[in-house]
Design a protein around this motif. Structure first.
Motif, mmCIF file in Angstrom:
data_model
loop_
_atom_site.group_PDB
_atom_site.id
_atom_site.type_symbol
_atom_site.label_atom_id
_atom_site.label_comp_id
_atom_site.label_asym_id
_atom_site.label_seq_id
_atom_site.Cartn_x
_atom_site.Cartn_y
_atom_site.Cartn_z
ATOM 1 N N ILE A 185 -1.908 3.114 -0.891
ATOM 2 C CA ILE A 185 -1.527 2.945 0.523
ATOM 3 C C ILE A 185 -2.615 3.532 1.422
ATOM 4 O O ILE A 185 -3.007 2.941 2.435
ATOM 5 C CB ILE A 185 -0.144 3.585 0.796
ATOM 6 N N SER A 233 -4.570 1.282 3.942
ATOM 7 C CA SER A 233 -4.348 1.585 5.357
ATOM 8 C C SER A 233 -5.675 1.733 6.101
ATOM 9 O O SER A 233 -5.791 1.371 7.274
ATOM 10 C CB SER A 233 -3.462 2.825 5.455
ATOM 11 N N VAL A 260 4.627 -2.674 3.473
ATOM 12 C CA VAL A 260 5.226 -1.652 2.608
ATOM 13 C C VAL A 260 6.698 -1.996 2.413
ATOM 14 O O VAL A 260 7.434 -2.166 3.399
ATOM 15 C CB VAL A 260 5.110 -0.240 3.232
#
Ligand code: FAD
Length: 417
Positions: A136, A140, A235
């Protein structure tokens, strides 16, 4: 016991069980087997801080020296494939076997999957492990827009964290409020309002119908109302399912988790289960629960170790939980399902308040936002079996402390327990 205790799963529950066995004086072999290739780590920071800071390091549950110093044989990167109940041994990845005298299943839970067209695309993730958090964080850094499916604790923590890191975040929640039934509507509404004020877009009563891609990487989410939400990362945070398959295949009783009694024993008495994977009849509500919290994992682990060394005390820990969502520290103690009235202390507008929930005259639990003192006092009150009247609550923390002290003086034996 020459083969000793084998613990399957090196998360919050498994590591605490190993430590507690030693604290309880158990001197046989303790083998801790985990399928992740990591030094066991704290999960809560993953959604709160780790994913926004490229330099952040995982926080180990215990230092490396703890395992050797306590004679705990920690074996990372090994998956337990099968339990041979009659032969009291485990079959492990790579083809080996591991005998045990007692077995503790601390296998935790895994993210619930969604059969969503496009969910296999790169850029579609969920968060449970350190490996997930690293992914993540990496994704990101390449994403301006993020869609989060699910308005539960983890989804909202990630939303707040990534918004603070400059991402444009949309949360899509299927039902008409955030945080499901976990908190009172006033808390859910408050969290929504404050998140929206920081720029998080929240769509309730909405689902994602499909995901679009560009060269195999997710590029947008299409909502049930037909809106196209551009996103370079999606997500999925729609809850978890307990890891029960190992136990189930061994014939151990299952019911929304691995069923355990008040001493954490499964339907096979020499096999215990603890943490997110375990379900049990709760002493406080009388109902069956499976709690997902660090407190529950840790306290059940302590009790399992006591059971193994021969104690017979029942599980009676007061449940508590916390979540950090942006500038809100949420803390909950007790279980509030079934409440029929409540009293509020503090000021909602100031972002500092607590809600005391009652069923009739019985205090069920307290939810606090940025009032840690109320939470800590609540843990003491519920732990002592003290249920202050709404009138006493209304006198504030000082009145409550005095009333608790008077209660404990009147019932010293109970308070000591
Ligand atoms: P886990 O920590 O999931 O550990 C289970 C371990 O077992 C895993 O490493 C798994 O890979 C391993 N395993 C499973 N099957 C096998 C097998 N067959 N062989 C070998 N190993 C196996 N709780 C709070 O109270 N407050 C919070 O703020 C909070 N924040 C959270 C934030 C995030 C991002 C996450 C993911 C969770 C959070 N939680 C929080 C929940 C808390 O982390 C869990 O309740 C806790 O981790 C449960 O511990 P456990 O040991 O039961 O399971």
């Amino acid at each position: 016991m020459k083969n000793g205790v084998v613990i399957v799963g090196a998360g919050h529950a498994g590591v605490q069980a190993a430590a507690s066995l030693r604290e309880e004086g158990y001197d046989g072999p303790v083998i801790l087997v985990g399928d992740e290739n990591e030094l066991p780590y704290h999960k809560p920071p993953l959604s709160k801080t780790f994913i926004k800071d490229q330099q952040a390091k995982p926080q180990p549950l215990r230092g490396e020296a703890f395992y050797t110093g306590s004679a705990i044989d920690f074996r990372p990167g090994i998956r337990v494939e099968r339990i041979d109940v009659g032969g009291r041994r485990l079959e492990i990845s790579g083809g080996g076997v591991l005998p045990f005298d007692r077995l503790i299943l601390a296998t935790g839970a895994r993210p619930r999957l969604l059969p969503l067209p496009g969910s296999e695309l790169s850029g579609v993730v969920s968060l449970r492990s350190l490996g997930d958090a690293r992914l993540i964080r990496e994704l990101s850094a390449q994403s301006e827009e993020v869609v989060i499916l699910g308005g539960g604790f983890i989804g909202l923590e990630i939303a707040a964290t990534l918004t603070a890191a400059g991402r444009k975040v949309t949360v899509v929640e299927a039902v008409d409020r955030l945080l499901g039934r976990a908190v009172a509507p006033v808390i859910a509404g408050h969290v929504r309002q404050r998140l929206e004020a920081t720029g998080v877009r929240i769509l309730t009563g909405t689902t994602i119908e499909r995901l679009e891609d560009e060269n195999g990487r997710v590029s947008a989410a299409i909502t049930s109302s037909g809106e196209r939400l551009p996103a370079q990362m999606v997500v999925i945070g729609i809850g978890v399912v307990p890891n029960v398959e190992l136990a189930e295949a061994a014939g151990i009783a299952i019911g929304n988790g691995i069923r355990v009694d008040q001493q954490m024993r499964t339907s096979v008495p020499e096999i215990l289960a603890i943490g997110d994977a375990a379900s049990y009849r709760h002493w406080f509500t009388g109902g069956d629960v499976r709690l997902e919290s660090v407190q529950n994992a840790t306290d059940q682990a302590r009790l399992a170790a006591r059971t193994i060394v021969g104690h017979t005390d029942n599980y009676s820990a007061v449940p508590w939980f916390w979540s950090d969502i942006g500038d809100m520290k949420l803390q909950m103690v007790g279980l509030i399902a079934g409440g029929d009235s409540h009293v509020v202390l503090g000021d909602v507008v100031e972002n500092k308040f607590s809600i005391y929930h009652y069923a009739g005259s019985r205090l069920l639990g307290i939810e606090s936002v940025n009032r840690p003192g109320d939470h800590m006092l609540g843990r003491k009150m519920l732990g002592a079996g003290f249920s202050p009247s709404p009138q006493i609550v209304a006198t504030g923390p000082d009145g409550l402390k005095a009333a608790l002290a008077a209660f404990q003086q009147a019932e010293p034996a109970r308070a000591a327990g």
